[in-house]
Scaffold this active site. Structure first.
Site, PDB file in Angstrom:
ATOM      1  N   THR A   1     -17.815  -1.197   0.069  1.00 54.81           N
ATOM      2  CA  THR A   1     -16.439  -0.733  -0.141  1.00 54.81           C
ATOM      3  C   THR A   1     -16.020  -0.717  -1.612  1.00 54.81           C
ATOM      4  OG1 THR A   1     -15.622  -2.976   0.259  1.00 54.81           O
ATOM      5  CG2 THR A   1     -15.671  -1.470   2.150  1.00 54.81           C
TER       6      THR A   1
ATOM      7  N   GLN B   1     -12.648  -8.976   5.157  1.00 52.29           N
ATOM      8  CA  GLN B   1     -11.260  -9.116   5.609  1.00 52.29           C
ATOM      9  C   GLN B   1     -11.091  -8.796   7.095  1.00 52.29           C
ATOM     10  OE1 GLN B   1      -8.300  -8.027   2.152  1.00 52.29           O
ATOM     11  NE2 GLN B   1      -9.833  -6.402   2.234  1.00 52.29           N
ATOM     12  N   LEU B   2     -11.625  -7.651   7.514  1.00 55.27           N
ATOM     13  CA  LEU B   2     -11.421  -7.224   8.895  1.00 55.27           C
ATOM     14  C   LEU B   2     -12.302  -7.993   9.878  1.00 55.27           C
ATOM     15  CD1 LEU B   2     -10.087  -5.406  10.952  1.00 55.27           C
ATOM     16  CD2 LEU B   2     -11.778  -3.639  10.426  1.00 55.27           C
TER      17      LEU B   2
ATOM     18  N   TRP C   1      -5.879   1.431   2.562  1.00 51.29           N
ATOM     19  CA  TRP C   1      -5.131   0.426   1.808  1.00 51.29           C
ATOM     20  C   TRP C   1      -5.140  -0.938   2.505  1.00 51.29           C
ATOM     21  CZ3 TRP C   1      -0.116   2.845  -0.657  1.00 51.29           C
ATOM     22  CH2 TRP C   1      -0.436   4.049  -1.288  1.00 51.29           C
TER      23      TRP C   1
ATOM     24  N   TYR D   1     -18.496   6.935  -2.020  1.00 49.73           N
ATOM     25  CA  TYR D   1     -18.020   6.105  -0.922  1.00 49.73           C
ATOM     26  C   TYR D   1     -17.587   6.977   0.260  1.00 49.73           C
ATOM     27  CZ  TYR D   1     -14.795   3.217   1.809  1.00 49.73           C
ATOM     28  OH  TYR D   1     -14.133   2.591   2.832  1.00 49.73           O
TER      29      TYR D   1
ATOM     30  N   ASP E   1     -29.453  -7.771   8.170  1.00 50.63           N
ATOM     31  CA  ASP E   1     -29.430  -6.691   7.180  1.00 50.63           C
ATOM     32  C   ASP E   1     -29.417  -5.382   7.972  1.00 50.63           C
ATOM     33  OD1 ASP E   1     -29.867  -4.750   5.290  1.00 50.63           O
ATOM     34  OD2 ASP E   1     -31.703  -5.631   4.470  1.00 50.63           O
ATOM     35  N   ILE E   2     -28.260  -4.715   8.007  1.00 45.32           N
ATOM     36  CA  ILE E   2     -28.128  -3.524   8.850  1.00 45.32           C
ATOM     37  C   ILE E   2     -28.992  -2.366   8.358  1.00 45.32           C
ATOM     38  CG2 ILE E   2     -25.816  -4.128   9.668  1.00 45.32           C
ATOM     39  CD1 ILE E   2     -24.711  -1.992   7.694  1.00 45.32           C
TER      40      ILE E   2
END
Length: 313
Positions: A80, A11-12, A171, A146, A54-55
């Site tokens: 996430t 999304q970000l 959120w 997380y 691939d981090i």
């Protein structure tokens, strides 16, 4: 300015790439897949340079970042899925992405002398009380895997670098990917009654607005910790759901109005235990943004209205 962005299928990352394009900056996107696999909406991100990375592979991170030589890395990639992270067979993978992957990037940013933006979360705190968490608060006490691994990522960045922005959000909703709004619209269409928790309090964050702020940030050297959510006040998930359905009905979707759909508030305990412990207090104090000359995000109510006009439902 050349900016390397991780997690562009999310999304970000999607919105950050588009904002970089809007301002004429050179954005290079990355994610795990061989080619860009985010939403195919015809926006700039779908056509911008992309590299598979691939981090968790330290040598790959070093090779690609040294090849690109960015001025800034905006690190949006993360595990996430909060509940899945609690599974015993997932914990090592979650840590390798959120902690080790972040450390790999921070180490090369140090070598290159470039700025780094790390996207973090209110989950680094214990989620108790009613006071909003200050950006420079160090009372870390994550409640779940997380949160633990995102905090480890924060510490990796702050220990390796001086030129960093650690931006905690909460959120989150955006166009590319799943979120609470999409879930509510989906289940609300097929049910006449829903229960939503009313004792977890926070503020939504629209990735489109956040992306604008992040690009504002990297144009400066005002480094440090920040909290960034939309304005508009602190609310519960129940409050958010009610406003989602109110606005959706007003846009001509009668299946979401109060005649067709009842929303009942319940406590977290009544709703049922999730695998991950959830914070009750996700209030983030955003005052440091204005203190440092950054423009606050619009209200969440306004963000929701714009978002509903962007998506199909």
């Amino acid at each position: 300015m050349k900016v390397f962005v991780t997690g562009v299928a999310g999304q970000l990352g999607h919105d950050v790439m588009n904002e970089l394009s809007n301002r004429g900056y050179e954005g290079i996107g990355s994610d795990l897949a061989e080619t860009y696999q985010g939403i195919q909406d015809g926006t700039a991100v779908t056509k911008m340079p992309y590299m598979s990375l691939d981090i968790t592979n330290a040598s790959a991170v070093e090779r690609i970042l040294k090849e690109v030589k960015p001025d800034v890395v905006i690190h949006c990639a993360a595990w996430t899925a909060v509940d899945l992270a609690e599974d015993e067979d997932k914990k090592d993978k979650v840590r390798s992405i959120n902690a080790d992957g972040t450390k790999n990037i921070a180490n090369i940013c140090k070598v290159l002398g470039c700025k780094m933006v790390y996207i973090s979360t209110d989950y680094v705190f214990d989620g108790q009380g009613t006071e909003p968490w200050k950006a420079d608060c160090k009372d870390y006490k994550p409640l779940n895997v997380y949160g633990e691994t995102k905090l480890e990522g924060e510490l990796a960045v702050s220990e390796a670098l001086e030129k960093f922005f650690i931006v905690r959000i909460a959120w989150v909703f955006g166009k590319s990917g799943n979120n609470f709004i999409k879930t509510m619209l989906k289940v609300g269409k097929n049910h006449d009654r829903l229960t939503v928790v009313n004792d977890q309090i926070g503020t939504p964050t629209y990735t489109l607005d956040l992306a604008y702020l992040l690009v504002d940030m990297i144009e400066t050297e005002k480094y440090g910790y920040y909290h960034a959510t939309n304005e508009g006040g602190y609310i519960s998930w129940y409050d958010f759901a009610c406003e989602i359905f109110r606005q959706a009905a007003a846009l001509g979707h009668p299946e979401y109005n109060s005649e067709h759909l009842t929303i009942a508030p319940v406590t977290t305990a009544e709703y049922g235990i999730s695998k991950a412990v959830r914070p009750f207090n996700s209030r983030l104090d955003r005052s440091k943004l204005t203190e440092n000359g950054f423009t606050p995000l619009p209200t969440w109510q306004d963000a929701l209205a714009r978002y509903l006009n962007e998506i199909e439902f």
